[in-house]
Design an enzyme around this catalytic site. Structure first.
Site, PDB file in Angstrom:
ATOM      1  N   HIS A 144       0.870  -1.128  -0.152  1.00 42.57           N
ATOM      2  CA  HIS A 144       0.058   0.068   0.155  1.00 42.57           C
ATOM      3  C   HIS A 144       0.956   1.142   0.009  1.00 42.57           C
ATOM      4  CE1 HIS A 144       1.154  -0.637   4.108  1.00 42.57           C
ATOM      5  NE2 HIS A 144       1.173   0.625   4.308  1.00 42.57           N
ATOM      6  N   HIS A 187       5.353   5.351  -1.376  1.00 40.20           N
ATOM      7  CA  HIS A 187       6.071   4.205  -1.594  1.00 40.20           C
ATOM      8  C   HIS A 187       5.405   3.144  -1.026  1.00 40.20           C
ATOM      9  CE1 HIS A 187       6.750   5.155   2.488  1.00 40.20           C
ATOM     10  NE2 HIS A 187       6.946   3.550   2.714  1.00 40.20           N
TER      11      HIS A 187
END
Length: 169
Positions: A34, A115
């Protein structure tokens, strides 16, 4: 109750990220790959409906976001975390900003670095070995994510569970 907000990618990209996480991330079983939009925050159990309504209101006008994982990077020397860097866009930044002010469970502790974590909890030697391999393999993945996911940490199972997903415009 501990909650968080995240962008969860397609199953195919989850599988690509998880091919690294299974080997290099001790948190692998706790949460899907995620991009964190709102780091964990605590609420009273009775406030959940209010939080859901606030999330609905805050995403108003935010379009589906393009997520482009461009390369392997790290948070070294702060800590030995390796991740796939996501190009920061205006839409991603706006989504992050809407949930990281004093008016929604506090400001972010860190600057927004979108990220996908692929390795953490590594010794310095492990980090050096793995980072070189991952950087060499590279990544260039682009997709549109059209949902923001509200997650709750389940203490009994020691993992994050989806409470609700919210469609981005």
């Amino acid at each position: 109750m501990i909650l968080g907000l995240a962008l969860i990618p397609s199953k195919s990209f989850q599988e690509a990220v998880d091919s690294y996480r299974k080997r290099y991330d001790k948190q692998y079983s706790r949460i899907k790959p995620h991009v964190t939009i709102k780091a964990p925050f605590e609420i009273e159990d009775g406030d959940l409906d209010s939080v859901i309504e606030q999330v609905r209101a805050r995403i108003n006008g935010i379009p589906a976001v393009e997520v482009h994982a461009t390369k392997a990077s790290s948070f070294k020397p702060t800590n030995n975390v390796i991740y796939f860097k996501v190009a920061k866009t205006d839409d991603l930044e706006e989504l992050f900003n809407r949930f990281n002010g004093e008016d929604f469970y506090g400001e972010a502790e860190h600057v927004f670095v979108p990220h996908f974590t692929i390795a953490q909890g590594l010794s310095s030697q492990e980090f050096e070995d793995i980072f070189g391999q991952v950087a060499l393999a590279g990544v260039d993945h682009k997709e549109i994510i059209d949902e923001l996911t509200l997650l709750r940490f389940d203490d009994d199972e020691d993992k994050w569970k989806v409470i609700e997903t919210f469609k981005l415009a």
